[in-house]
Design a protein around this motif. Sequence first.
Motif, PDB file in Angstrom:
ATOM      1  N   ARG A  21     -86.753 -22.503 -64.348  1.00  0.00           N
ATOM      2  CA  ARG A  21     -85.764 -22.312 -65.239  1.00  0.00           C
ATOM      3  C   ARG A  21     -85.333 -20.967 -65.418  1.00  0.00           C
ATOM      4  O   ARG A  21     -86.153 -20.119 -65.185  1.00  0.00           O
ATOM      5  CB  ARG A  21     -85.978 -22.899 -66.510  1.00  0.00           C
ATOM      6  N   GLN A  22     -84.088 -20.737 -65.823  1.00  0.00           N
ATOM      7  CA  GLN A  22     -83.621 -19.310 -65.904  1.00  0.00           C
ATOM      8  C   GLN A  22     -82.916 -19.142 -67.422  1.00  0.00           C
ATOM      9  O   GLN A  22     -81.935 -19.742 -67.495  1.00  0.00           O
ATOM     10  CB  GLN A  22     -82.694 -19.014 -64.748  1.00  0.00           C
ATOM     11  N   LEU A  23     -83.740 -18.550 -68.214  1.00  0.00           N
ATOM     12  CA  LEU A  23     -82.977 -18.312 -69.627  1.00  0.00           C
ATOM     13  C   LEU A  23     -81.938 -17.084 -69.215  1.00  0.00           C
ATOM     14  O   LEU A  23     -82.168 -16.158 -68.376  1.00  0.00           O
ATOM     15  CB  LEU A  23     -84.231 -17.723 -70.463  1.00  0.00           C
ATOM     16  N   PRO A  24     -80.973 -17.083 -69.864  1.00  0.00           N
ATOM     17  CA  PRO A  24     -80.094 -16.012 -70.134  1.00  0.00           C
ATOM     18  C   PRO A  24     -80.440 -14.649 -69.984  1.00  0.00           C
ATOM     19  O   PRO A  24     -81.459 -14.342 -70.718  1.00  0.00           O
ATOM     20  CB  PRO A  24     -79.103 -16.292 -71.583  1.00  0.00           C
ATOM     21  N   SER A  25     -80.016 -13.932 -69.138  1.00  0.00           N
ATOM     22  CA  SER A  25     -80.098 -12.440 -68.954  1.00  0.00           C
ATOM     23  C   SER A  25     -81.861 -12.413 -68.299  1.00  0.00           C
ATOM     24  O   SER A  25     -82.338 -11.154 -68.476  1.00  0.00           O
ATOM     25  CB  SER A  25     -79.920 -11.775 -70.127  1.00  0.00           C
ATOM     26  N   GLN A  26     -82.258 -13.257 -67.693  1.00  0.00           N
ATOM     27  CA  GLN A  26     -83.792 -13.298 -67.332  1.00  0.00           C
ATOM     28  C   GLN A  26     -83.826 -13.722 -65.808  1.00  0.00           C
ATOM     29  O   GLN A  26     -82.791 -14.511 -65.499  1.00  0.00           O
ATOM     30  CB  GLN A  26     -84.712 -13.905 -68.092  1.00  0.00           C
ATOM     31  N   GLY A  27     -85.001 -13.609 -65.239  1.00  0.00           N
ATOM     32  CA  GLY A  27     -85.056 -14.125 -63.844  1.00  0.00           C
ATOM     33  C   GLY A  27     -85.747 -15.512 -64.076  1.00  0.00           C
ATOM     34  O   GLY A  27     -86.128 -15.800 -65.187  1.00  0.00           O
ATOM     35  N   PRO A  28     -85.789 -16.250 -62.971  1.00  0.00           N
ATOM     36  CA  PRO A  28     -86.105 -17.593 -63.046  1.00  0.00           C
ATOM     37  C   PRO A  28     -87.675 -17.513 -63.477  1.00  0.00           C
ATOM     38  O   PRO A  28     -88.254 -16.679 -62.909  1.00  0.00           O
ATOM     39  CB  PRO A  28     -85.938 -18.191 -61.692  1.00  0.00           C
ATOM     40  N   GLU A  29     -88.069 -18.762 -63.958  1.00  0.00           N
ATOM     41  CA  GLU A  29     -89.763 -18.821 -64.421  1.00  0.00           C
ATOM     42  C   GLU A  29     -90.081 -20.106 -63.726  1.00  0.00           C
ATOM     43  O   GLU A  29     -89.454 -21.259 -63.895  1.00  0.00           O
ATOM     44  CB  GLU A  29     -89.902 -18.526 -65.820  1.00  0.00           C
ATOM     45  N   TYR A  30     -91.263 -20.203 -63.350  1.00  0.00           N
ATOM     46  CA  TYR A  30     -91.848 -21.354 -62.931  1.00  0.00           C
ATOM     47  C   TYR A  30     -91.965 -22.350 -64.190  1.00  0.00           C
ATOM     48  O   TYR A  30     -92.494 -22.066 -65.171  1.00  0.00           O
ATOM     49  CB  TYR A  30     -93.095 -21.072 -62.541  1.00  0.00           C
ATOM     50  N   VAL A  31     -91.513 -23.695 -64.167  1.00  0.00           N
ATOM     51  CA  VAL A  31     -91.997 -24.759 -64.892  1.00  0.00           C
ATOM     52  C   VAL A  31     -93.279 -25.703 -64.705  1.00  0.00           C
ATOM     53  O   VAL A  31     -94.037 -25.695 -65.438  1.00  0.00           O
ATOM     54  CB  VAL A  31     -90.642 -25.448 -65.281  1.00  0.00           C
ATOM     55  N   ILE A  32     -92.939 -26.262 -63.601  1.00  0.00           N
ATOM     56  CA  ILE A  32     -93.846 -27.130 -63.120  1.00  0.00           C
ATOM     57  C   ILE A  32     -93.712 -27.517 -61.488  1.00  0.00           C
ATOM     58  O   ILE A  32     -92.625 -27.392 -61.003  1.00  0.00           O
ATOM     59  CB  ILE A  32     -93.930 -28.348 -63.824  1.00  0.00           C
ATOM     60  N   HIS A  33     -94.670 -28.130 -60.937  1.00  0.00           N
ATOM     61  CA  HIS A  33     -94.642 -28.432 -59.554  1.00  0.00           C
ATOM     62  C   HIS A  33     -95.597 -29.746 -59.380  1.00  0.00           C
ATOM     63  O   HIS A  33     -96.500 -29.992 -60.293  1.00  0.00           O
ATOM     64  CB  HIS A  33     -94.786 -27.517 -58.756  1.00  0.00           C
ATOM     65  N   GLY A  34     -95.262 -30.500 -58.408  1.00  0.00           N
ATOM     66  CA  GLY A  34     -96.108 -31.662 -57.874  1.00  0.00           C
ATOM     67  C   GLY A  34     -95.725 -32.119 -56.662  1.00  0.00           C
ATOM     68  O   GLY A  34     -94.775 -31.579 -55.961  1.00  0.00           O
ATOM     69  N   LEU A  35     -96.611 -33.171 -56.105  1.00  0.00           N
ATOM     70  CA  LEU A  35     -96.392 -33.420 -54.709  1.00  0.00           C
ATOM     71  C   LEU A  35     -96.220 -34.744 -54.465  1.00  0.00           C
ATOM     72  O   LEU A  35     -95.211 -35.167 -53.961  1.00  0.00           O
ATOM     73  CB  LEU A  35     -97.616 -33.220 -54.025  1.00  0.00           C
ATOM     74  N   THR A  36     -96.844 -35.766 -55.193  1.00  0.00           N
ATOM     75  CA  THR A  36     -96.748 -37.101 -55.132  1.00  0.00           C
ATOM     76  C   THR A  36     -96.963 -37.861 -56.616  1.00  0.00           C
ATOM     77  O   THR A  36     -96.247 -38.645 -57.092  1.00  0.00           O
ATOM     78  CB  THR A  36     -97.766 -37.995 -54.131  1.00  0.00           C
ATOM     79  N   SER A  37     -98.025 -37.213 -57.393  1.00  0.00           N
ATOM     80  CA  SER A  37     -98.294 -37.879 -58.714  1.00  0.00           C
ATOM     81  C   SER A  37     -97.309 -37.256 -59.799  1.00  0.00           C
ATOM     82  O   SER A  37     -97.179 -36.094 -59.593  1.00  0.00           O
ATOM     83  CB  SER A  37     -99.746 -37.887 -58.901  1.00  0.00           C
ATOM     84  N   ASN A  38     -97.218 -38.076 -60.946  1.00  0.00           N
ATOM     85  CA  ASN A  38     -96.432 -37.343 -62.136  1.00  0.00           C
ATOM     86  C   ASN A  38     -97.544 -36.015 -62.456  1.00  0.00           C
ATOM     87  O   ASN A  38     -98.834 -36.309 -62.543  1.00  0.00           O
ATOM     88  CB  ASN A  38     -96.317 -38.447 -63.316  1.00  0.00           C
ATOM     89  N   VAL A  39     -96.779 -35.404 -63.248  1.00  0.00           N
ATOM     90  CA  VAL A  39     -97.583 -33.957 -63.412  1.00  0.00           C
ATOM     91  C   VAL A  39     -97.390 -33.596 -65.054  1.00  0.00           C
ATOM     92  O   VAL A  39     -96.138 -33.936 -65.336  1.00  0.00           O
ATOM     93  CB  VAL A  39     -97.417 -32.628 -62.468  1.00  0.00           C
ATOM     94  N   ASN A  40     -98.292 -33.182 -65.585  1.00  0.00           N
ATOM     95  CA  ASN A  40     -97.797 -32.710 -67.005  1.00  0.00           C
ATOM     96  C   ASN A  40     -98.485 -31.313 -67.199  1.00  0.00           C
ATOM     97  O   ASN A  40     -99.447 -30.845 -66.889  1.00  0.00           O
ATOM     98  CB  ASN A  40     -98.581 -33.647 -68.135  1.00  0.00           C
ATOM     99  N   ASN A  41     -97.711 -30.284 -68.029  1.00  0.00           N
ATOM    100  CA  ASN A  41     -98.404 -29.127 -68.584  1.00  0.00           C
ATOM    101  C   ASN A  41     -97.729 -28.729 -69.891  1.00  0.00           C
ATOM    102  O   ASN A  41     -96.950 -29.724 -70.457  1.00  0.00           O
ATOM    103  CB  ASN A  41     -98.177 -27.881 -67.395  1.00  0.00           C
ATOM    104  N   ARG A  42     -97.961 -27.618 -70.315  1.00  0.00           N
ATOM    105  CA  ARG A  42     -97.557 -27.503 -71.879  1.00  0.00           C
ATOM    106  C   ARG A  42     -95.957 -27.164 -71.858  1.00  0.00           C
ATOM    107  O   ARG A  42     -95.444 -27.301 -73.106  1.00  0.00           O
ATOM    108  CB  ARG A  42     -98.097 -25.994 -72.111  1.00  0.00           C
ATOM    109  N   MET A  43     -95.490 -26.893 -70.810  1.00  0.00           N
ATOM    110  CA  MET A  43     -93.887 -26.873 -70.870  1.00  0.00           C
ATOM    111  C   MET A  43     -93.164 -28.258 -70.539  1.00  0.00           C
ATOM    112  O   MET A  43     -92.287 -28.245 -71.363  1.00  0.00           O
ATOM    113  CB  MET A  43     -93.565 -25.723 -69.796  1.00  0.00           C
ATOM    114  N   ALA A  44     -93.868 -28.953 -69.687  1.00  0.00           N
ATOM    115  CA  ALA A  44     -92.891 -30.211 -69.566  1.00  0.00           C
ATOM    116  C   ALA A  44     -93.931 -31.282 -68.828  1.00  0.00           C
ATOM    117  O   ALA A  44     -94.915 -30.983 -68.407  1.00  0.00           O
ATOM    118  CB  ALA A  44     -91.610 -30.003 -68.413  1.00  0.00           C
TER     119      ALA A  44
END
Lengths: 109, 115
Positions: free
Chosen positions: A37-60
């Motif tokens: 995700r990219q907030l206004p006036s900032q560089g992109p930041e990692y949110v989450i990633h996955g390969l096959t299974s559903n994934v959870n972290n503190r952001m999403a």
Amino acid sequence: DAKTTQPNSMESNEEEPVHLPCNHSTISGTDYIHWYRQLPSQGPEYVIHGLTSNVNNRMASLAIAEDRKSSTLILHRATLRDAAVYYCILPGGYQKVTFGIGTKLQVIP
Amino acid sequence: EAQVTQNPRYLITVTGKKLTVTCSQNMNHEYMSWYRQDPGLGLRQIYYSMNVEVTDKGDVPEGYKVSRKEKRNFPLILESPSPNQTSLYFCASSWVFGTSGRKQFFGPGTRLTVL
């Protein structure tokens, strides 16, 4: 290189869940699915990633379809700070990375 | 602190005056990349590097050069800048292998104006 398709924009009410879709029908078996995700006036930041299974972290959470041709980023309770551009990308392999224009999420108070 | 740094953050220059935007990372990442961001066009990759002395073109490489002589540095060179290279530039880095699946760390951006 594998490409992704996202809606240009979405709206959500504050404190409600948001489901951001992404289609990636040409995904290969070894491609990870990444969200940034990219907030206004900032560089992109990692949110989450996955390969096959559903994934959870503190952001999403990331829900991946069984055939892996689509995925959904889930923000469980949208806040005003979640207003940003969200990118779904497939950065795997020895290849260039295509970000596209992403989905602009507007959060309505 | 793990980070990607870019310098300068802001630059105004004139057409044809060679310039270099530096990018450095302290995470021992193999992969580094440059992107430009323009209104309505999103993030587009300019060049990327899988390791030292290994670079390849992204989607919009015309008018740019890169080099990767050291693992931590990946400078972007504009030999003869033109006004259509006015843009916001981001450098990013990541590991190539492992379960991170190439999670990228982005720098703060360099806003370039070419008059």
